[in-house]
Design an enzyme around this catalytic site. Sequence first.
Site: not given
Length: 388
Positions: A75, A289, A293
């Site tokens: 992405h 979240p 990480k």
Amino acid sequence: MLDMRTQVAIVGAGPAGLMLAHLLRLGGIDSVVLERRGRDYVERRVRAGVLEHPTVELLREAGVADRLDRQGMPHHGISLRFDGADHRVALTDLTGKSITVYGQQEVVKDLIAARVAAGEPLLFEVSGVTVDPATPVVTFTAADGTPQRLECDFVAGCDGSHGVCAQQVAATVHAHDYPFAWLGVLAEAPPSHSELIYTYHERGFALHSMRTPEITRLYLQVAPDERIENWPDTRIWDELDHRLAADGFTLATGPILEKGITTMRSVVTEPMRQDRMFLAGDAAHIVPPTGAKGMNLAIADVWVLSEALGAYFREGRTDLLDAYSETCLRRVWRAEHFSWWMTSMLHQAPGADDFQRRLQLAQLRYVASSEAAATSLAENYVGLPLRP
């Protein structure tokens, strides 16, 4: 009791423990990995799915990225959705780097396969694990009921926040509880958008993500005391459709394969060491979240630890081991701040007034309109270098 001997005992066969074992093997260092769950459970446990650029590069360097390169979904941007429209943060254009969507359980499968193929010790379904960080010695009962005693030079505690290793560290624990949780679903439906969508909405945050071209991962902000029984599938889809609504966007739906509620916390343990035991991953720190990480921090920890152990066993050096905690914590606190910032910007806090909501929108609009602000988000999101 059966006695064993190794250089490094690794407690926990999640991504941290398995990656450390793999890196140590590449460096000619022996290890034994202990895991209380069975292999099938570990390989099916659904967790994070966004790999930072440095994580992907390390997996490639370590020779365990063949399937990742075939099946992972690169992405080059993410969308911030607010005011009913998408505002793209062009990760690659701004940083020259990208992220890859590839499930944590897939990384675990690849590392287990590499460990098994090499014939290295990987013991599942062990119980009664005890650790003496000073000696160091690990005792446990094997899957066949045999009591065993594992002597080693060092212990790596990679068994999570509720594991036995974290309990052995005399440390300061910094913790922060967030006043909301995430309801997450895994759905048999194609992604509705080519990129991740982080949505700010007056009814609460929503996230559109994916795992494969056929499987979508979606999240809704809910109260921390919410019960999953209150969320039948139809209600989940209706709420996702409402929060993710935007011009030209159609939410793809399908059978929900899994769903659950996860509370959100920030936890940092200082130091990440007790005598000859070193903590890594969730055993040492937890992040909300929102910033994607958790697994990436775990991989960064064990890279630092593998370098330090390599220097010790090859050259007798202890300086890198002595600096392990400080080295890791610099990265951990940066990730904690970024995750807190993303979370605070995108979620509706209970009791928030109009002033606070306008501040959030002002921040979102600034990130969407300022190249400098977008670059700061992008640099943190794609991951800071493992080698500064």
